[in-house]
Design an enzyme around this catalytic site. Sequence first.
Site, PDB file in Angstrom:
ATOM      1  N   HIS A 523       0.835  -1.204   0.000  1.00 53.12           N
ATOM      2  CA  HIS A 523       0.000   0.000   0.000  1.00 53.12           C
ATOM      3  C   HIS A 523       0.875   1.262   0.000  1.00 53.12           C
ATOM      4  O   HIS A 523       0.735   2.134  -0.856  1.00 53.12           O
ATOM      5  CB  HIS A 523      -0.904  -0.035   1.235  1.00 53.12           C
ATOM      6  CG  HIS A 523      -1.772   1.165   1.403  1.00 53.12           C
ATOM      7  ND1 HIS A 523      -3.125   1.146   1.167  1.00 53.12           N
ATOM      8  CD2 HIS A 523      -1.492   2.443   1.784  1.00 53.12           C
ATOM      9  CE1 HIS A 523      -3.632   2.345   1.390  1.00 53.12           C
ATOM     10  NE2 HIS A 523      -2.658   3.157   1.773  1.00 53.12           N
ATOM     11  N   GLU A 524       1.780   1.328   0.953  1.00 49.91           N
ATOM     12  CA  GLU A 524       2.632   2.525   1.054  1.00 49.91           C
ATOM     13  C   GLU A 524       3.530   2.658  -0.173  1.00 49.91           C
ATOM     14  O   GLU A 524       3.819   3.764  -0.624  1.00 49.91           O
ATOM     15  CB  GLU A 524       3.459   2.495   2.342  1.00 49.91           C
ATOM     16  CG  GLU A 524       2.644   2.426   3.636  1.00 49.91           C
ATOM     17  CD  GLU A 524       1.537   3.474   3.732  1.00 49.91           C
ATOM     18  OE1 GLU A 524       1.657   4.548   3.109  1.00 49.91           O
ATOM     19  OE2 GLU A 524       0.520   3.198   4.411  1.00 49.91           O
ATOM     20  N   HIS A 527       1.674   4.505  -2.886  1.00 52.85           N
ATOM     21  CA  HIS A 527       1.758   5.962  -2.717  1.00 52.85           C
ATOM     22  C   HIS A 527       3.114   6.461  -3.207  1.00 52.85           C
ATOM     23  O   HIS A 527       3.216   7.447  -3.930  1.00 52.85           O
ATOM     24  CB  HIS A 527       1.654   6.332  -1.236  1.00 52.85           C
ATOM     25  CG  HIS A 527       0.273   6.284  -0.673  1.00 52.85           C
ATOM     26  ND1 HIS A 527      -0.777   6.965  -1.223  1.00 52.85           N
ATOM     27  CD2 HIS A 527      -0.222   5.654   0.425  1.00 52.85           C
ATOM     28  CE1 HIS A 527      -1.870   6.757  -0.489  1.00 52.85           C
ATOM     29  NE2 HIS A 527      -1.551   5.955   0.514  1.00 52.85           N
ATOM     30  N   HIS A 656      -6.966  10.214  12.418  1.00 52.63           N
ATOM     31  CA  HIS A 656      -7.163  10.505  11.002  1.00 52.63           C
ATOM     32  C   HIS A 656      -7.976  11.783  10.782  1.00 52.63           C
ATOM     33  O   HIS A 656      -7.651  12.591   9.927  1.00 52.63           O
ATOM     34  CB  HIS A 656      -7.933   9.357  10.331  1.00 52.63           C
ATOM     35  CG  HIS A 656      -7.063   8.288   9.797  1.00 52.63           C
ATOM     36  ND1 HIS A 656      -6.593   7.265  10.571  1.00 52.63           N
ATOM     37  CD2 HIS A 656      -6.565   8.083   8.561  1.00 52.63           C
ATOM     38  CE1 HIS A 656      -5.860   6.473   9.826  1.00 52.63           C
ATOM     39  NE2 HIS A 656      -5.816   6.950   8.600  1.00 52.63           N
ATOM     40  N   ALA A 659      -6.470  14.784  13.839  1.00 52.70           N
ATOM     41  CA  ALA A 659      -5.070  15.235  13.825  1.00 52.70           C
ATOM     42  C   ALA A 659      -4.433  15.019  12.461  1.00 52.70           C
ATOM     43  O   ALA A 659      -3.295  15.397  12.243  1.00 52.70           O
ATOM     44  CB  ALA A 659      -4.279  14.504  14.897  1.00 52.70           C
ATOM     45  N   GLY A 660      -5.168  14.415  11.538  1.00 51.37           N
ATOM     46  CA  GLY A 660      -4.607  14.171  10.214  1.00 51.37           C
ATOM     47  C   GLY A 660      -5.391  14.930   9.168  1.00 51.37           C
ATOM     48  O   GLY A 660      -6.178  15.818   9.494  1.00 51.37           O
ATOM     49  N   GLY A 661      -5.213  14.560   7.943  1.00 54.44           N
ATOM     50  CA  GLY A 661      -5.851  15.318   6.874  1.00 54.44           C
ATOM     51  C   GLY A 661      -7.184  14.745   6.416  1.00 54.44           C
ATOM     52  O   GLY A 661      -7.706  15.168   5.390  1.00 54.44           O
ATOM     53  N   TYR A 662      -7.726  13.779   7.145  1.00 59.21           N
ATOM     54  CA  TYR A 662      -8.923  13.094   6.662  1.00 59.21           C
ATOM     55  C   TYR A 662     -10.233  13.645   7.213  1.00 59.21           C
ATOM     56  O   TYR A 662     -11.262  12.978   7.136  1.00 59.21           O
ATOM     57  CB  TYR A 662      -8.819  11.587   6.947  1.00 59.21           C
ATOM     58  CG  TYR A 662      -7.918  10.895   5.946  1.00 59.21           C
ATOM     59  CD1 TYR A 662      -8.445  10.330   4.797  1.00 59.21           C
ATOM     60  CD2 TYR A 662      -6.542  10.851   6.129  1.00 59.21           C
ATOM     61  CE1 TYR A 662      -7.628   9.727   3.862  1.00 59.21           C
ATOM     62  CE2 TYR A 662      -5.707  10.252   5.194  1.00 59.21           C
ATOM     63  CZ  TYR A 662      -6.262   9.681   4.066  1.00 59.21           C
ATOM     64  OH  TYR A 662      -5.453   9.089   3.132  1.00 59.21           O
TER      65      TYR A 662
END
Length: 744
Positions: A523-524, A527, A656, A659-662
């Site tokens: 997966h990573e 990206h 997510h 604190a994240g961009g989701y």
Amino acid sequence: MTGNPLFTDSPFPKFDAIQAEHVVPGIRQLLAELGEEFSQLEATCSSSSTKLTYESLIPPLERISDRLSRAWGSVGHLKAVKDYEAFRNAVEEIQPERVEFSLRIAQSRPLYEAFQSLKDDPETWASLNTAQRRIVDGELRDFVLGGVALQGADKDRFNEIQKQLAKLSTDFSNNVLDATKAFTKVCTTPAEVEGLPPSALALAAQNAKTYTCPVQKTLIYEHATAENGPWLFTLDFPSYFPIQTHAKNRALREETYRAFVTRASTGQSDNTPKILEILALRQEKATLLGFANYAELSMASKMADLGRANQLMEQLRVASFQAAEKDLEEIEALARTSGFTEPLKHWDINFYAEKLKEAKYAISDEMTRPYFSLPTVLEGMFGLAERLFGVTVEPSGADPSLPPIPTWDKDVMTFCIREGAAAAAASSSSSSSSSSSSSSSSRGRGEKKAFFYLDPYSRPAEKRGGAWMDEVCSQSRLFPSQEGQDMPANVRLPVAHMVCNQTPPIGEQPSLMTFREVETLFHEFGHALQHMLTTQEEGLVAGIRGVEWDAVELPSQFMENWCYDRKTLYSFAKHWETQEPLPEEMFEKLNKAKNFRAGSIMLRQIHFSCIDLKLHTEAAGIKTGEDILAREKELSKTTMVIPPLAEDRFLCSFAHIFAGGYSAGYYSYKWAEVLSADAFSAFEEDNALEEDEERVRQTGRRFKETVLARGGGQHPLDVFVAFRGREPSTDALLRHSGLLTAQN
Ligand code: ZN
């Protein structure tokens, strides 16, 4: 600025030298310098004597944002993988100044007007290519979202909100990290840990060995062994999850389950007030910008819109709900036949699900682990990149012309990607009579295309949980290479890093991965490949930059599919000691087990997506923790087949979205999964994977030239259609998940 390791012209940051004391003075000085440069740019924008052009505007802006993002990117990265108190404090101290500078750019009226003038001038606009237009349009959109149209008190308030949100997001993840670290459970008798596989016991013994007693400040279990304990468990996922799936000790399962789902929900690290503040501030921000709510604001920069996102979630919810109910029935039935008579609790589900999986497929993580050792898995994954995309991957150290790349931990690996090895080999052989002396060995390996770091193992004391990828720097025509020989002179090559949290090597044994960890690595890598194989030379939309959030997971989830491709899997599934390939029956079982509880798993993701959209749509009416719980409860009637535990506070660790961009974007995982499943199905057509390797190769190259190459330089729907020849359909995802029949 000399002497501060935060700054380097090299694309490779000095990760080994950057310390807490460099952060504040370094970033402060950088911000001062960039502030001057930015003032000059604004003066150019405001000057009436010269006509603004793309070249007089974009490159200077990219130079400024690049210097900041490389220095700040290194700081943010180290905080995520090498956290310690002084470093954390330094980041907190300088954060407001960094935010202020970003806001200054985001709210520059002269810059905004300059972009608008590029767009309004027909001659200029006609001269721009698609990627350049996307940059201008994207900047204009971001200017509006960044509050540039605001004036006076509204603008001051907007800036205040941005600062508070940045701090709240840091506080939120610090609380999660602290709460995760704060919990330790020590078991001393074998009866307490019965059922746990050797790998989990070895990890727990290793945790115990290195555990420093907070009171005595010394090691107190340094004689711990896997066989005899003591065993120390944490809420770090590789430690926690085996308890849920394997521990016969129901009390241990319950204690750790309750601790896990209530992380950061009590005492000093309680995130509930943070969530309320975050939601309120986001709502206020949305209102200031003229949106009904934060979800609408979020959708302004997405591929989807709120209606379509909700529609897709509902379609998938309906397709998965009954399947999830059936999953639970099966688990209950198995619990009954194994003599369990009490009502099934949350901490029993994964345990009996694992038993059911073993009964149905006679396969467990522990059986397959020895076949997935990290070095071999990497070899296979890199082989796949060669098969599909014609690129080769090798450790950067294999090339003597490259200087050593500094890293932040002894276990971090660095790699170089090369392109056109076959072409280079062919051309050097066709002209071998004249140029044999000039073709070095590295030429035969192809041209350097990109670099990446891999930080594979869990380090709970200093490293954030989960897995992620990010850029170190992006490909760009503005920064020609100075690094080493044999690098292209016209662009800076992209650099990425991949971070996982898999089981570390234990003693002489390499990191033996669960199949899920293998999928995560793929997966990573997906990206990273999109970032690294870009052909875009406009730095602001190269690689993963400028890609709409909900399309970002396309290449990553696409890569996961290959873990089930026979050829790919057998290229790396070899026993780490005997080199025996994975037994055929295990491969079959892995494939069958793939859709084990597919309905439950999908429904869980739908729940996360829907609660995220719901909270960000209804925030105006949310004032207390009770309001949040009421909404969760209401939603869970349609998204959960067993109601959550009364004290469940999973939102308190849902980094997510807090604190994240989701935020108002978690649905993106499913949105992109539709795209990725449909993209993978292009390889499955006419049984090409089994029968037509040439077609696989061609389809792979087309994927590379569209999805991987075009990055943010083109609208994701256009990119998808260029690859697939039509718009995306949900059929492939439902078919892959075995949910097509449940749909009606
Ligand atoms: Zn991802």
